[in-house]
Design a protein around this motif. Structure first.
Motif, PDB file in Angstrom:
ATOM      1  N   ILE A 295     -10.889  10.546 -20.381  1.00 26.18           N
ATOM      2  CA  ILE A 295     -10.238  11.810 -20.733  1.00 26.18           C
ATOM      3  C   ILE A 295      -9.422  11.642 -22.011  1.00 26.18           C
ATOM      4  CG2 ILE A 295      -8.403  13.413 -20.050  1.00 26.18           C
ATOM      5  CD1 ILE A 295      -9.439  13.211 -17.201  1.00 26.18           C
ATOM      6  N   VAL A 296      -8.720  10.507 -22.121  1.00 31.39           N
ATOM      7  CA  VAL A 296      -7.885  10.278 -23.294  1.00 31.39           C
ATOM      8  C   VAL A 296      -8.729  10.161 -24.563  1.00 31.39           C
ATOM      9  CG1 VAL A 296      -6.294   8.657 -24.402  1.00 31.39           C
ATOM     10  CG2 VAL A 296      -6.023   9.216 -21.980  1.00 31.39           C
ATOM     11  N   PHE A 297      -9.762   9.343 -24.537  1.00 33.97           N
ATOM     12  CA  PHE A 297     -10.501   9.048 -25.766  1.00 33.97           C
ATOM     13  C   PHE A 297     -11.691   9.990 -25.986  1.00 33.97           C
ATOM     14  CE2 PHE A 297      -8.321   5.065 -24.680  1.00 33.97           C
ATOM     15  CZ  PHE A 297      -7.588   4.908 -25.851  1.00 33.97           C
ATOM     16  N   LEU A 298     -12.496  10.225 -24.968  1.00 27.15           N
ATOM     17  CA  LEU A 298     -13.578  11.185 -25.129  1.00 27.15           C
ATOM     18  C   LEU A 298     -13.044  12.610 -25.204  1.00 27.15           C
ATOM     19  CD1 LEU A 298     -16.357   9.783 -22.751  1.00 27.15           C
ATOM     20  CD2 LEU A 298     -16.276   9.706 -25.242  1.00 27.15           C
ATOM     21  N   LYS A 336      -9.444  13.271 -42.793  1.00 29.22           N
ATOM     22  CA  LYS A 336      -8.530  13.967 -41.872  1.00 29.22           C
ATOM     23  C   LYS A 336      -8.726  13.479 -40.440  1.00 29.22           C
ATOM     24  CE  LYS A 336      -8.388  18.169 -44.689  1.00 29.22           C
ATOM     25  NZ  LYS A 336      -8.708  19.619 -44.741  1.00 29.22           N
ATOM     26  N   THR A 337      -9.991  13.254 -40.062  1.00 25.39           N
ATOM     27  CA  THR A 337     -10.268  12.795 -38.701  1.00 25.39           C
ATOM     28  C   THR A 337      -9.730  11.392 -38.469  1.00 25.39           C
ATOM     29  OG1 THR A 337     -12.290  14.145 -38.687  1.00 25.39           O
ATOM     30  CG2 THR A 337     -12.080  12.447 -37.000  1.00 25.39           C
ATOM     31  N   ALA A 338      -9.901  10.518 -39.463  1.00 24.51           N
ATOM     32  CA  ALA A 338      -9.393   9.153 -39.336  1.00 24.51           C
ATOM     33  C   ALA A 338      -7.870   9.149 -39.192  1.00 24.51           C
ATOM     34  CB  ALA A 338      -9.821   8.319 -40.538  1.00 24.51           C
ATOM     35  N   LEU A 339      -7.198  10.003 -39.949  1.00 28.26           N
ATOM     36  CA  LEU A 339      -5.739  10.120 -39.811  1.00 28.26           C
ATOM     37  C   LEU A 339      -5.375  10.639 -38.426  1.00 28.26           C
ATOM     38  CD1 LEU A 339      -4.703  11.567 -43.309  1.00 28.26           C
ATOM     39  CD2 LEU A 339      -4.283   9.258 -42.426  1.00 28.26           C
ATOM     40  N   LEU A 344      -3.232   9.602 -33.091  1.00 25.60           N
ATOM     41  CA  LEU A 344      -3.387   9.588 -31.634  1.00 25.60           C
ATOM     42  C   LEU A 344      -3.014   8.232 -31.061  1.00 25.60           C
ATOM     43  CD1 LEU A 344      -4.505  10.822 -28.948  1.00 25.60           C
ATOM     44  CD2 LEU A 344      -6.705   9.815 -29.585  1.00 25.60           C
ATOM     45  N   LEU A 345      -3.533   7.159 -31.636  1.00 33.11           N
ATOM     46  CA  LEU A 345      -3.257   5.823 -31.119  1.00 33.11           C
ATOM     47  C   LEU A 345      -1.773   5.478 -31.214  1.00 33.11           C
ATOM     48  CD1 LEU A 345      -6.335   3.924 -32.632  1.00 33.11           C
ATOM     49  CD2 LEU A 345      -6.005   4.632 -30.256  1.00 33.11           C
ATOM     50  N   GLY A 386      -9.766   0.304 -30.901  1.00 33.75           N
ATOM     51  CA  GLY A 386      -9.605   1.704 -30.507  1.00 33.75           C
ATOM     52  C   GLY A 386      -9.947   2.643 -31.644  1.00 33.75           C
ATOM     53  N   PHE A 387      -9.522   2.299 -32.848  1.00 34.48           N
ATOM     54  CA  PHE A 387      -9.822   3.103 -34.039  1.00 34.48           C
ATOM     55  C   PHE A 387     -11.334   3.119 -34.300  1.00 34.48           C
ATOM     56  CE2 PHE A 387     -10.325   3.532 -38.668  1.00 34.48           C
ATOM     57  CZ  PHE A 387      -9.616   4.707 -38.885  1.00 34.48           C
ATOM     58  N   LEU A 388     -11.953   1.948 -34.261  1.00 30.06           N
ATOM     59  CA  LEU A 388     -13.400   1.863 -34.515  1.00 30.06           C
ATOM     60  C   LEU A 388     -14.203   2.565 -33.421  1.00 30.06           C
ATOM     61  CD1 LEU A 388     -13.678  -1.852 -35.713  1.00 30.06           C
ATOM     62  CD2 LEU A 388     -13.660   0.217 -37.128  1.00 30.06           C
ATOM     63  N   GLN A 389     -13.746   2.437 -32.162  1.00 34.76           N
ATOM     64  CA  GLN A 389     -14.467   3.079 -31.066  1.00 34.76           C
ATOM     65  C   GLN A 389     -14.434   4.602 -31.192  1.00 34.76           C
ATOM     66  OE1 GLN A 389     -16.236   1.832 -27.728  1.00 34.76           O
ATOM     67  NE2 GLN A 389     -16.891   3.645 -28.848  1.00 34.76           N
ATOM     68  N   LEU A 390     -13.284   5.151 -31.528  1.00 35.42           N
ATOM     69  CA  LEU A 390     -13.175   6.601 -31.678  1.00 35.42           C
ATOM     70  C   LEU A 390     -14.011   7.095 -32.853  1.00 35.42           C
ATOM     71  CD1 LEU A 390      -9.423   7.226 -30.836  1.00 35.42           C
ATOM     72  CD2 LEU A 390     -11.378   8.249 -29.693  1.00 35.42           C
TER      73      LEU A 390
END
Length: 477
Positions: A295-298, A336-339, A344-345, A386-390
């Motif tokens: 729920i948090v990441f997806l 923008k998405t990467a930021l 989020l993290l 976490g950054f790479l996975q998202l």
């Protein structure tokens, strides 16, 4: 053996606090005896104080609600005073001390309430204050809910229905919720009216107070918005942002209540971070822990997919006029998405640490020797992987949305990613799903670097696919 243990326990000396707190913490007395009287007095006072002359004098409905709370406070004080006096009277003849008894400090099913209290480290007098304050705040919350409903619908059948609903809801939450999965136990009324239940559930006395105060604040806020005619603008705001609000609430609820590691003794905020985002491990997984993790990441990726669907369904042509290239637009989108991913993290980590400190956990990493050596790998796994996975999730959803341009296919892709992250399928961590699980740190800690390589390779493949798709459109100059 259990009979012998109980017999030995009965031989230990008691003091008056053992009986008092057992009496004050009895859920049957509170729900089936105390609560009906309170709801009756609350309903009667709300009806009697509903007067338009009084409303004109007070000038607002929230002030009227506050006025009813002030008016019912003497009744609350009398009821609580009698409740405590009765508890002291039934213990006449038993010694009253300023400390816990040996009986209360002994772990056994017969004294789980007192054993929980003495484990807090607080004195009996302070526990009595906290128990009385929590129960009083719970009753005031019920009154605020009833008053806010009556302020919107001032009818006799409405206030009667609200009281019956609150009473039946309390019974259901006490009787039914314990038999349901762990997350439902967070809705038990006893967690917000009885201190021992609250501390056993949240491992802290703070969350129950915060939630009750939040409910009262929401009641006042809703009545204020309604009275000022701002419900329409609020409704419009909710219609456009309810996905984000629901997502934020679930994330915060999981971090605050910590049902992902209920029953575990967590000493540091770093362990808090580890268990909250445990996900899966090579040994297996817990369904509730994994669902919250997804729920948090997806869930964040789902919010991205909603934005992308809006862009691809017509808005993309205006962006092409502005950027004149799919490449330029995509680069700006990913910046923008990467930021957003990084934000989020950082927010998840900061909120987890702050909540942990509020709940009394230490920042000292060596307080838990069993995983103290894993802290660098934990932080690497959470932020880097976490950054790479998202980013992998986002690019996969982007590719699916670009090819089919149907939200249904993107939802199917999220479902596939959910299943692909399970250790039964993702053996040796070769699929780009769930690889940011903190559970993978507990195995071979150097495996986090293997995960980084896998995620980086998949990112290169996904970017290559996107470049091919852009060139196929023949407008990516």
């Amino acid at each position: 053996m259990a009979v012998a243990a109980n017999a030995d326990l009965q031989q230990l000396p008691l003091n008056r606090w053992d009986i008092i707190f057992t009496f004050l913490s009895d859920p049957l007395l509170i729900i089936f005896f105390y609560l009906p009287f309170w709801l009756f007095f609350s309903s009667q006072l709300i009806i009697n104080e509903w007067d338009y002359t009084l409303l004109i004098r007070l000038k607002s409905f929230p002030k009227w609600m506050l006025y009813t709370i002030v008016r019912i406070s003497p009744i609350l004080l009398i009821l609580q005073f009698l409740w405590i006096i009765i508890s002291f009277l039934v213990t006449m003849g038993i010694p009253l001390e300023n400390s816990w008894s040996i009986w209360g400090a002994t772990a056994a099913p017969a004294n789980n309430i007192i054993y929980i209290f003495q484990g807090t480290g607080f004195s009996p007098w302070f526990i009595l204050f906290l128990q009385t304050t929590l129960f009083s705040l719970c009753l005031i919350t019920l009154h605020a809910i009833a008053a806010s409903v009556y302020a919107r619908f001032p009818r006799m059948n409405v206030i009667a229905g609200t009281s019956v609903f609150l009473f039946i809801g309390a019974i259901i939450s006490y009787k039914v919720f314990p038999a349901l999965p762990a997350p439902f136990m967070l809705g038990m009324v006893t967690n917000y009216s009885i201190l021992s239940f609250s501390y056993a559930t949240f491992d802290s006395v703070v969350p129950a107070f915060l939630l009750l105060v939040s409910i009262i604040t929401v009641c006042f806020s809703l009545v204020s918005l309604w009275s000022k005619g701002k419900f329409k603008s609020m409704t419009n705001f909710l219609n456009h942002h309810y996905h984000f609000l629901a997502y934020s609430f679930i994330c915060l609820l999981g971090i605050t209540t910590q049902f992902t590691h209920s029953g575990m003794k967590v000493m540091t905020v770093w362990e808090n971070l580890y268990f909250n985002f445990y996900g899966v491990s090579e040994e297996g997984f817990s369904l509730y822990v994994y669902i919250y993790f997804c729920i948090v990441f997806l869930g964040f990726v789902y919010l991205f997919q909603l934005h992308l669907s809006h862009v691809l369904n017509g808005h993309i042509y205006y962006l092409m006029i502005r950027y004149k290239s799919f490449y330029r637009w995509f680069i700006q989108l990913m910046k923008k998405t990467a930021l957003g991913v990084l934000a989020l993290l950082v927010l998840l980590a900061v909120i987890t640490i702050v909540i942990g400190v509020i709940q009394g956990r230490t920042l000292e990493r060596y307080a838990a020797q069993n995983i103290s050596e894993l802290y660098p790998y934990m932080l690497y796994q959470f932020f880097i992987n976490g950054f790479l996975q998202l980013l992998n999730y986002i690019l996969i959803v982007f590719i699916i949305s670009w090819i089919w341009q149907e939200a249904t296919y993107s939802l199917i892709a999220l479902g596939v990613l959910f299943v692909a992250g399970l250790p039964l399928l993702n053996t040796n961590q070769w699929l780009p799903s769930g690889l940011n699980s903190m559970g993978y740190v507990a195995g071979d800690s150097n495996g986090v670097f293997h995960i980084t390589i896998v995620l980086a390779i998949y990112l290169l493949i996904e970017i290559g696919i996107i470049v091919y798709l852009f060139r196929k459109r023949k407008v990516s100059i």
